[in-house]
Design an enzyme around this catalytic site. Structure first.
Site, PDB file in Angstrom:
ATOM      1  N   ASP A  66     -14.466  29.418 -33.601  1.00 58.47           N
ATOM      2  CA  ASP A  66     -15.579  29.742 -33.092  1.00 58.47           C
ATOM      3  C   ASP A  66     -16.037  31.148 -33.340  1.00 58.47           C
ATOM      4  O   ASP A  66     -15.392  32.105 -33.696  1.00 58.47           O
ATOM      5  CB  ASP A  66     -15.872  29.344 -31.655  1.00 58.47           C
ATOM      6  CG  ASP A  66     -14.589  29.847 -30.893  1.00 58.47           C
ATOM      7  OD1 ASP A  66     -13.752  30.738 -31.494  1.00 58.47           O
ATOM      8  OD2 ASP A  66     -14.196  29.452 -29.839  1.00 58.47           O
ATOM      9  N   ASP A 134     -11.895  26.130 -17.643  1.00 55.92           N
ATOM     10  CA  ASP A 134     -12.757  24.955 -17.471  1.00 55.92           C
ATOM     11  C   ASP A 134     -12.184  23.808 -18.136  1.00 55.92           C
ATOM     12  O   ASP A 134     -12.853  22.485 -18.410  1.00 55.92           O
ATOM     13  CB  ASP A 134     -14.170  25.135 -17.499  1.00 55.92           C
ATOM     14  CG  ASP A 134     -14.607  25.558 -18.685  1.00 55.92           C
ATOM     15  OD1 ASP A 134     -13.685  25.577 -19.759  1.00 55.92           O
ATOM     16  OD2 ASP A 134     -15.886  25.663 -18.898  1.00 55.92           O
ATOM     17  N   HIS A 136     -12.145  24.033 -21.498  1.00 56.98           N
ATOM     18  CA  HIS A 136     -12.596  23.895 -23.026  1.00 56.98           C
ATOM     19  C   HIS A 136     -11.659  24.211 -24.056  1.00 56.98           C
ATOM     20  O   HIS A 136     -10.716  24.968 -23.893  1.00 56.98           O
ATOM     21  CB  HIS A 136     -13.963  24.654 -22.956  1.00 56.98           C
ATOM     22  CG  HIS A 136     -13.724  26.216 -23.023  1.00 56.98           C
ATOM     23  ND1 HIS A 136     -14.370  27.045 -22.222  1.00 56.98           N
ATOM     24  CD2 HIS A 136     -12.761  26.947 -23.908  1.00 56.98           C
ATOM     25  CE1 HIS A 136     -14.089  28.342 -22.557  1.00 56.98           C
ATOM     26  NE2 HIS A 136     -13.162  28.610 -23.368  1.00 56.98           N
ATOM     27  N   GLU A 141     -17.433  23.023 -24.411  1.00 56.68           N
ATOM     28  CA  GLU A 141     -17.524  22.965 -22.888  1.00 56.68           C
ATOM     29  C   GLU A 141     -17.443  21.599 -22.365  1.00 56.68           C
ATOM     30  O   GLU A 141     -17.699  20.715 -23.038  1.00 56.68           O
ATOM     31  CB  GLU A 141     -18.657  23.879 -22.249  1.00 56.68           C
ATOM     32  CG  GLU A 141     -18.641  25.244 -22.916  1.00 56.68           C
ATOM     33  CD  GLU A 141     -17.828  26.157 -22.119  1.00 56.68           C
ATOM     34  OE1 GLU A 141     -16.749  25.629 -21.426  1.00 56.68           O
ATOM     35  OE2 GLU A 141     -18.121  27.363 -22.340  1.00 56.68           O
TER      36      GLU A 141
HETATM   37  C1  GLP Z   1     -12.434  31.736 -25.099  1.00 53.42           C
HETATM   38  C2  GLP Z   1     -12.263  30.860 -26.412  1.00 53.42           C
HETATM   39  C3  GLP Z   1     -11.484  29.854 -26.631  1.00 53.42           C
HETATM   40  C4  GLP Z   1      -9.921  30.392 -25.959  1.00 53.42           C
HETATM   41  C5  GLP Z   1     -10.332  30.445 -24.476  1.00 53.42           C
HETATM   42  C6  GLP Z   1      -9.164  31.087 -23.424  1.00 53.42           C
HETATM   43  O1  GLP Z   1     -13.789  31.652 -24.831  1.00 53.42           O
HETATM   44  N1  GLP Z   1     -13.531  30.580 -27.127  1.00 53.42           N
HETATM   45  O2  GLP Z   1     -10.850  29.605 -28.013  1.00 53.42           O
HETATM   46  O3  GLP Z   1      -9.050  29.394 -25.979  1.00 53.42           O
HETATM   47  O4  GLP Z   1     -11.587  31.018 -24.211  1.00 53.42           O
HETATM   48  O5  GLP Z   1      -9.198  32.360 -23.632  1.00 53.42           O
HETATM   49  P1  GLP Z   1      -8.141  33.185 -23.285  1.00 53.42           P
HETATM   50  O6  GLP Z   1      -6.965  33.025 -24.417  1.00 53.42           O
HETATM   51  O7  GLP Z   1      -8.459  34.606 -23.460  1.00 53.42           O
HETATM   52  O8  GLP Z   1      -7.562  33.040 -22.017  1.00 53.42           O
END
Ligand code: GLP
Length: 241
Positions: A66, A134, A136, A141
């Site tokens: 992404d 959440d 995702h 989402e």
């Molecule tokens: C982000 C990304 C995800 C990631 C998630 C958790 O916003 N788009 O790909 O897995 O949220 O992030 P983190 O690894 O910093 O907890």
């Protein structure tokens, strides 16, 4: 089938993730890569392995999950910049083989379709995932259709808050939209490796593994995938049976 590997903490999770990933660091392989804090320990191990053992990425391709909409790639928090800073610039992957979706352009949906077509031509051997608090995966989402392809999405309020820490804790600086591989895109990967650490992932981990397969928890779709490994530390596994 979800294969769960329980570890003590973040460092152990990163060690285990590298062990799994190592089998795929071979010529011709296609890696699905992720951003966020979660994969940083794994990327550090991949860099160390490249330096010490000369593991080469010259014939490896990658597709990231992404990207934020509207951030120039020169912005330090763009996922393009994140990937270059933490991995691509420190290994020998070729720039043209390291794909990150673009969040800039006049027709993001058309670009998203092209991204899916590229992935269809080079199926992903192993997709690395983190998980949002959440539930995702990538930026899919809650409520995102399970059959979605790469698309533009609005970020959930909770995601904007979670990611605020990367933008000087200033909520007004966090982009509100992203381009993300869809859940259908992610599910096409031959293998999936999800890492979850820390207490704020505990509920999402429980919903993913023990909850119903429901679009309300995007990660629960992984219960339908034939080959998923989930690495959880003690804090993230705290609510599991
Ligand atoms: C982000 C990304 C995800 C990631 C998630 C958790 O916003 N788009 O790909 O897995 O949220 O992030 P983190 O690894 O910093 O907890």
């Amino acid at each position: 089938m979800i294969n769960i590997i329980r570890v003590k903490d973040y460092e152990e999770a990163s060690d285990k993730a590298f062990e799994v990933m190592k089998d795929f660091l071979k010529p011709g392989k296609v890696l699905g890569l992720a951003t966020g804090s979660t994969p940083l320990g794994l990327y550090a191990r991949m860099v160390k392995d490249h330096e010490e053992n000369k593991t080469s990425y010259a014939d490896i391709r990658s597709f990231n999950l992404d990207e934020y909409v509207g951030l120039p790639i020169s912005h330090p928090e763009s996922y393009y910049a994140f990937m270059h800073r933490n991995l691509f610039d420190k290994i020998d992957i070729k720039e043209e083989n390291a794909h990150v979706p673009s969040g800039l352009g006049d027709d993001l949906e058309a670009q998203a379709k092209k991204y899916d077509a590229m992935i269809d031509e080079s199926p992903v051997d192993i997709q690395l995932l983190g998980i949002g608090s959440d539930g995702h995966i990538a930026f899919n989402e809650p409520g995102t259709p399970f059959n979605s392809g790469t698309h533009v999405t609005d970020l959930a309020e909770s995601t904007i808050k979670d990611n605020c820490r990367f933008f000087d804790n200033d909520i007004s600086k966090v982009p509100t939209q992203a381009v993300t591989q869809g859940i259908g895109t992610i599910m096409k990967a031959r293998n999936i490796l999800l890492i979850a650490t820390g207490a704020n992932k505990a509920q999402a981990v429980k919903d993913m593994i023990e909850g119903p397969i429901d679009e309300a928890c995007p990660a629960s779709v992984l219960q339908r995938h034939p080959n998923v490994t989930v690495i959880v530390d003690e804090a993230a596994a705290a609510l599991l049976k």
